[in-house]
Design an enzyme around this catalytic site. Structure first.
Site, PDB file in Angstrom:
ATOM      1  N   SER A  94       0.989  -1.187  -0.069  1.00 38.93           N
ATOM      2  CA  SER A  94      -0.058  -0.024  -0.117  1.00 38.93           C
ATOM      3  C   SER A  94       0.875   1.129  -0.136  1.00 38.93           C
ATOM      4  O   SER A  94       1.826   1.355   0.673  1.00 38.93           O
ATOM      5  CB  SER A  94      -0.967   0.043   1.285  1.00 38.93           C
ATOM      6  OG  SER A  94      -1.851   1.057   1.073  1.00 38.93           O
ATOM      7  N   LEU A 155      -5.333   5.457   1.697  1.00 39.52           N
ATOM      8  CA  LEU A 155      -5.305   4.020   1.116  1.00 39.52           C
ATOM      9  C   LEU A 155      -4.703   3.056   2.214  1.00 39.52           C
ATOM     10  O   LEU A 155      -5.320   1.812   2.208  1.00 39.52           O
ATOM     11  CB  LEU A 155      -4.739   4.181  -0.049  1.00 39.52           C
ATOM     12  CG  LEU A 155      -4.387   2.997  -0.879  1.00 39.52           C
ATOM     13  CD1 LEU A 155      -5.558   2.442  -1.241  1.00 39.52           C
ATOM     14  CD2 LEU A 155      -3.516   3.207  -2.163  1.00 39.52           C
ATOM     15  N   TYR A 156      -3.779   3.325   2.718  1.00 34.82           N
ATOM     16  CA  TYR A 156      -2.934   2.399   3.528  1.00 34.82           C
ATOM     17  C   TYR A 156      -3.894   1.961   4.576  1.00 34.82           C
ATOM     18  O   TYR A 156      -4.032   0.769   5.103  1.00 34.82           O
ATOM     19  CB  TYR A 156      -1.669   2.926   4.289  1.00 34.82           C
ATOM     20  CG  TYR A 156      -1.049   1.960   4.971  1.00 34.82           C
ATOM     21  CD1 TYR A 156      -0.072   1.000   4.495  1.00 34.82           C
ATOM     22  CD2 TYR A 156      -0.913   2.232   6.569  1.00 34.82           C
ATOM     23  CE1 TYR A 156       0.640   0.140   5.421  1.00 34.82           C
ATOM     24  CE2 TYR A 156      -0.198   1.252   7.272  1.00 34.82           C
ATOM     25  CZ  TYR A 156       0.663   0.347   6.890  1.00 34.82           C
ATOM     26  OH  TYR A 156       1.100  -0.431   7.739  1.00 34.82           O
ATOM     27  N   ALA A 157      -4.202   2.755   5.449  1.00 31.07           N
ATOM     28  CA  ALA A 157      -5.433   2.435   6.729  1.00 31.07           C
ATOM     29  C   ALA A 157      -6.724   1.719   5.842  1.00 31.07           C
ATOM     30  O   ALA A 157      -7.118   0.856   6.722  1.00 31.07           O
ATOM     31  CB  ALA A 157      -5.805   3.873   7.317  1.00 31.07           C
ATOM     32  N   THR A 159      -6.983  -0.219   3.543  1.00 35.10           N
ATOM     33  CA  THR A 159      -6.482  -1.647   3.321  1.00 35.10           C
ATOM     34  C   THR A 159      -6.385  -2.404   4.479  1.00 35.10           C
ATOM     35  O   THR A 159      -6.761  -3.635   4.790  1.00 35.10           O
ATOM     36  CB  THR A 159      -5.225  -1.857   2.471  1.00 35.10           C
ATOM     37  OG1 THR A 159      -4.111  -1.448   3.185  1.00 35.10           O
ATOM     38  CG2 THR A 159      -5.412  -1.265   1.131  1.00 35.10           C
TER      39      THR A 159
END
Length: 253
Positions: A94, A155-157, A159
């Site tokens: 990510s 986006l990281y959070a 996923t």
């Protein structure tokens, strides 16, 4: 004797960083390790390090973003080791950055390597875990979603939160099969975090100051050893939890 003697662990993203740290820790407790990742040379290095202290490991090349590679990879691991007792979904792809910079390509890869691969691998490993009388799954998530300011981490959070939801659901649905499913949210000095600290020294210094124990975790001793506990017999009644391996930080505002 180790607490994981006779167990087989499949660990994704195990060629370096937290994945390698967990592989070392589990192998030192007697587990045989399927070291899964995209880059063969890194996998071979991890396996060689495990062999140096008398452990057993096999490099298994697989790009988990490619759905057609997942089934054959699991089949190979079962054929090599005779089964699977532990699945650790650690691989991550990510990207960080503002939401307006998230392209369809970035989105697709982040989801493919994160929640999609996590779900598919849990499904593929389920019958093998059940056949061994139950087993343990650990999904690597993040505390990023509970930051007060999540700017740059959207986006990281997203996923990782999807993976946390899958963790809790699988724990609820598969407990009757003897399968425990937990998540860990670590702060560890992986290559990615090391790069970030070197390139963002002021923010990194503030980050470390926000950790009550005053340091970023070690991949093997702080993260790997905790995962040994999670997948071992002493945590036999723990399922559906997210464990913050973050030195007491929990939330970074």
């Amino acid at each position: 004797m180790g607490t994981l003697d006779g167990k087989v662990a499949l660990i994704t993203g195990a060629g370096q960083g937290v994945g390698a740290g967990m592989a070392f820790a589990l192998a030192k407790e007697g587990a045989r390790i399927a070291v899964v990742g995209r880059t063969e040379s890194k996998l071979v290095d991890t396996c060689a390090a495990i062999a140096d202290f008398g452990g057993v490991a096999e490099p298994v090349v697989c790009d988990i973003s490619k759905r057609d590679q997942l089934g054959p990879m699991v089949t190979r691991v079962v054929a090599t080791f005779g089964g699977i007792d532990i699945l650790i979904n650690n691989a991550n792809a990510s990207a960080l950055g503002p939401l307006l910079d998230v392209t369809p390509k970035l989105l697709d890869r982040a989801m493919a390597v994160g929640p999609v691969a996590t779900l598919l691998l849990m499904q593929l490993c389920h019958p093998h875990l059940k056949a061994r009388g139950g087993g343990s799954i650990v999904n690597l998530v993040s505390s990023s979603a509970v930051r007060w300011d999540t700017s740059g981490y959207g986006l990281y959070a997203a996923t990782k939160e999807a993976m946390r939801s899958l963790t809790r659901t699988a724990a609820s649905e598969w407990g009757a099969d003897g399968i425990r499913v937990n998540a860990v949210a670590p702060h560890a000095l992986s290559p990615g975090l090391k790069w970030w600290t070197e390139n963002n020294p002021e923010e990194a210094a503030e980050f470390v100051r926000s950790i009550p124990l005053g340091r970023i975790g070690d991949c093997e001793q702080d993260i790997g050893r905790a995962v040994v506990f999670l997948v071992g017999p002493d945590a036999g009644y723990l399922s559906g939890a997210t464990i913050p391996l973050d030195g007491g930080q929990a939330r970074w505002s």
